[in-house]
Design a protein around this motif. Structure first.
Motif, PDB file in Angstrom:
ATOM      1  N   ALA A 232       0.835  -1.204   0.000  1.00  0.00           N
ATOM      2  CA  ALA A 232       0.000   0.000   0.000  1.00  0.00           C
ATOM      3  C   ALA A 232       0.867   1.251   0.000  1.00  0.00           C
ATOM      4  O   ALA A 232       0.566   2.234  -0.693  1.00  0.00           O
ATOM      5  CB  ALA A 232      -0.934  -0.012   1.209  1.00  0.00           C
ATOM      6  N   GLU A 233       1.953   1.214   0.751  1.00  0.00           N
ATOM      7  CA  GLU A 233       2.872   2.361   0.774  1.00  0.00           C
ATOM      8  C   GLU A 233       3.558   2.530  -0.568  1.00  0.00           C
ATOM      9  O   GLU A 233       3.753   3.657  -1.038  1.00  0.00           O
ATOM     10  CB  GLU A 233       3.908   2.167   1.884  1.00  0.00           C
ATOM     11  N   ARG A 234       3.931   1.439  -1.222  1.00  0.00           N
ATOM     12  CA  ARG A 234       4.517   1.534  -2.561  1.00  0.00           C
ATOM     13  C   ARG A 234       3.521   2.152  -3.535  1.00  0.00           C
ATOM     14  O   ARG A 234       3.890   2.948  -4.411  1.00  0.00           O
ATOM     15  CB  ARG A 234       4.951   0.154  -3.056  1.00  0.00           C
ATOM     16  N   GLY A 235       2.242   1.776  -3.393  1.00  0.00           N
ATOM     17  CA  GLY A 235       1.226   2.376  -4.251  1.00  0.00           C
ATOM     18  C   GLY A 235       1.075   3.869  -4.023  1.00  0.00           C
ATOM     19  O   GLY A 235       0.776   4.622  -4.952  1.00  0.00           O
ATOM     20  N   ARG A 236       1.284   4.300  -2.778  1.00  0.00           N
ATOM     21  CA  ARG A 236       1.187   5.731  -2.467  1.00  0.00           C
ATOM     22  C   ARG A 236       2.327   6.508  -3.101  1.00  0.00           C
ATOM     23  O   ARG A 236       2.110   7.572  -3.701  1.00  0.00           O
ATOM     24  CB  ARG A 236       1.203   5.926  -0.948  1.00  0.00           C
ATOM     25  N   ARG A 237       3.545   5.976  -3.007  1.00  0.00           N
ATOM     26  CA  ARG A 237       4.716   6.605  -3.646  1.00  0.00           C
ATOM     27  C   ARG A 237       5.734   5.506  -3.911  1.00  0.00           C
ATOM     28  O   ARG A 237       6.283   4.933  -2.980  1.00  0.00           O
ATOM     29  CB  ARG A 237       5.317   7.689  -2.751  1.00  0.00           C
ATOM     30  N   ASP A 238       5.975   5.240  -5.179  1.00  0.00           N
ATOM     31  CA  ASP A 238       6.765   4.078  -5.559  1.00  0.00           C
ATOM     32  C   ASP A 238       8.212   4.215  -5.098  1.00  0.00           C
ATOM     33  O   ASP A 238       8.803   5.297  -5.148  1.00  0.00           O
ATOM     34  CB  ASP A 238       6.724   3.890  -7.080  1.00  0.00           C
ATOM     35  N   PHE A 239       8.776   3.077  -4.667  1.00  0.00           N
ATOM     36  CA  PHE A 239      10.181   3.025  -4.290  1.00  0.00           C
ATOM     37  C   PHE A 239      11.083   2.817  -5.507  1.00  0.00           C
ATOM     38  O   PHE A 239      12.291   3.009  -5.415  1.00  0.00           O
ATOM     39  CB  PHE A 239      10.442   1.824  -3.353  1.00  0.00           C
ATOM     40  N   HIS A 240      10.505   2.401  -6.641  1.00  0.00           N
ATOM     41  CA  HIS A 240      11.287   1.842  -7.734  1.00  0.00           C
ATOM     42  C   HIS A 240      11.042   2.559  -9.062  1.00  0.00           C
ATOM     43  O   HIS A 240       9.968   3.106  -9.293  1.00  0.00           O
ATOM     44  CB  HIS A 240      10.928   0.362  -7.932  1.00  0.00           C
ATOM     45  N   HIS A 241      12.058   2.479  -9.943  1.00  0.00           N
ATOM     46  CA  HIS A 241      11.860   2.821 -11.354  1.00  0.00           C
ATOM     47  C   HIS A 241      11.104   1.697 -12.061  1.00  0.00           C
ATOM     48  O   HIS A 241      10.235   1.950 -12.898  1.00  0.00           O
ATOM     49  CB  HIS A 241      13.217   3.024 -12.047  1.00  0.00           C
ATOM     50  N   GLU A 242      11.483   0.460 -11.747  1.00  0.00           N
ATOM     51  CA  GLU A 242      10.838  -0.729 -12.297  1.00  0.00           C
ATOM     52  C   GLU A 242      10.642  -1.722 -11.170  1.00  0.00           C
ATOM     53  O   GLU A 242      11.465  -1.813 -10.251  1.00  0.00           O
ATOM     54  CB  GLU A 242      11.718  -1.404 -13.355  1.00  0.00           C
ATOM     55  N   PHE A 243       9.570  -2.503 -11.264  1.00  0.00           N
ATOM     56  CA  PHE A 243       9.287  -3.497 -10.237  1.00  0.00           C
ATOM     57  C   PHE A 243       8.394  -4.563 -10.855  1.00  0.00           C
ATOM     58  O   PHE A 243       7.386  -4.237 -11.484  1.00  0.00           O
ATOM     59  CB  PHE A 243       8.573  -2.847  -9.051  1.00  0.00           C
ATOM     60  N   ALA A 244       8.767  -5.826 -10.687  1.00  0.00           N
ATOM     61  CA  ALA A 244       7.911  -6.912 -11.181  1.00  0.00           C
ATOM     62  C   ALA A 244       8.074  -8.126 -10.274  1.00  0.00           C
ATOM     63  O   ALA A 244       9.166  -8.425  -9.801  1.00  0.00           O
ATOM     64  CB  ALA A 244       8.255  -7.278 -12.614  1.00  0.00           C
ATOM     65  N   THR A 245       6.965  -8.813 -10.054  1.00  0.00           N
ATOM     66  CA  THR A 245       6.954 -10.060  -9.296  1.00  0.00           C
ATOM     67  C   THR A 245       6.508 -11.182 -10.228  1.00  0.00           C
ATOM     68  O   THR A 245       5.557 -11.017 -10.989  1.00  0.00           O
ATOM     69  CB  THR A 245       5.995  -9.959  -8.094  1.00  0.00           C
ATOM     70  N   TYR A 246       7.212 -12.303 -10.141  1.00  0.00           N
ATOM     71  CA  TYR A 246       6.946 -13.443 -11.014  1.00  0.00           C
ATOM     72  C   TYR A 246       6.629 -14.682 -10.173  1.00  0.00           C
ATOM     73  O   TYR A 246       7.223 -14.893  -9.113  1.00  0.00           O
ATOM     74  CB  TYR A 246       8.165 -13.739 -11.892  1.00  0.00           C
ATOM     75  N   ARG A 247       5.718 -15.486 -10.687  1.00  0.00           N
ATOM     76  CA  ARG A 247       5.355 -16.753 -10.050  1.00  0.00           C
ATOM     77  C   ARG A 247       5.771 -17.883 -10.982  1.00  0.00           C
ATOM     78  O   ARG A 247       5.514 -17.835 -12.193  1.00  0.00           O
ATOM     79  CB  ARG A 247       3.853 -16.806  -9.793  1.00  0.00           C
ATOM     80  N   PHE A 248       6.383 -18.927 -10.411  1.00  0.00           N
ATOM     81  CA  PHE A 248       6.871 -20.062 -11.188  1.00  0.00           C
ATOM     82  C   PHE A 248       6.482 -21.379 -10.530  1.00  0.00           C
ATOM     83  O   PHE A 248       6.358 -21.476  -9.312  1.00  0.00           O
ATOM     84  CB  PHE A 248       8.407 -20.042 -11.290  1.00  0.00           C
ATOM     85  N   ARG A 249       6.355 -22.398 -11.376  1.00  0.00           N
ATOM     86  CA  ARG A 249       6.246 -23.772 -10.900  1.00  0.00           C
ATOM     87  C   ARG A 249       7.648 -24.392 -10.927  1.00  0.00           C
ATOM     88  O   ARG A 249       8.300 -24.379 -11.974  1.00  0.00           O
ATOM     89  CB  ARG A 249       5.309 -24.570 -11.794  1.00  0.00           C
ATOM     90  N   PRO A 250       8.136 -24.926  -9.801  1.00  0.00           N
ATOM     91  CA  PRO A 250       9.439 -25.590  -9.827  1.00  0.00           C
ATOM     92  C   PRO A 250       9.377 -26.884 -10.625  1.00  0.00           C
ATOM     93  O   PRO A 250       8.494 -27.719 -10.399  1.00  0.00           O
ATOM     94  CB  PRO A 250       9.744 -25.851  -8.345  1.00  0.00           C
TER      95      PRO A 250
END
Length: 235
Positions: A198-216
């Motif tokens: 929620a804080e990141r949504g208020r003011r982003d910490f990043h230039h770029e940010f991505a989260t990925y989900r994988f199956r091992p």
């Protein structure tokens, strides 16, 4: 078929320094789409601590055209031979939140999953340097939440100066990971991740940010005396 890998290895400082300054490229490693080399960090470690940047412990995340390319890299490339002495997991891409310029071709979602199957989460961000103190204030409680969560079998962070930071975690089940993300885990301070987002949504910490989900898909080697880090149930 595109495959992703995440590697951990103890390497000489000179090897780590070269990898941080000049990550592997498709020219040097045929079949590689993109690679990120980072020094390992211990989640939740004090900011001014040797654990915050462990130069001899190298983490590498990569996207490959196929598994043959991974095998060639691990046997023929100088960095790959060092990584082959450590541990790595091969991954099937499932989903992303946001995107990175370095990995432009991944669809938002690629397949389905069961709530009770193991899952791997990987986050990569390019920091806004002025936001680092604020990021640490909000991020460290989340680091400790993930590190100590009973649903993880491995959780760590990694860094490449000056502004790339990543987290990697292996979860027993999709359900436990999603409960953590939504602040519904039965652990103290369960809302830490949701509050930080929620804080990141208020003011982003990043230039770029991505989260990925994988199956091992499969794991290989040993990390600090550990094998079978991926929970039973992954192939």
């Amino acid at each position: 078929m595109t495959v992703h890998t995440f590697h951990l290895a103890e390497v000489p400082r000179s090897v780590s320094a070269r990898a941080l300054m000049s990550p592997p490229s498709a020219t040097a490693a045929p079949g590689l789409d993109h690679g990120e080399c980072m020094a390992l960090m211990r989640l939740g470690a004090p900011t001014l601590s040797p654990d915050r940047m462990q130069l001899r412990r190298l983490a590498v995340f990569a996207q490959w055209r196929d598994e043959d390319a991974v095998d060639r890299f691990l046997t023929a490339d100088p960095l790959g031979r060092h990584l082959s002495q450590g541990w790595h997991v091969r991954l099937e891409y499932l989903r992303r939140w946001s995107t990175l310029a370095a990995l432009p071709g991944l669809p938002a979602r690629a397949g389905a999953w069961e709530q009770d199957e193991p899952v791997v989460a990987f986050t990569l961000a390019r920091m806004r340097l002025r936001e680092v103190p604020r990021f640490l204030r909000w991020g460290k409680p989340v680091e400790r939440l993930v590190r100590d969560h009973p649903g993880t079998t491995l959780a760590l962070a990694a860094f490449r100066p000056p502004r790339t930071i990543a987290t990697f975690s292996v979860w027993r089940t999709v359900r436990e990971m999603e409960e953590m993300v939504r602040g519904r885990s039965a652990v103290p301070g369960a809302d830490r991740h949701a509050s930080a987002m929620a804080e990141r949504g208020r003011r982003d910490f990043h230039h770029e940010f991505a989260t990925y989900r994988f199956r091992p898909l499969s794991e290989h080697g040993v990390w600090r005396g550990r094998t079978r880090i991926v929970p039973t149930g992954a192939s």
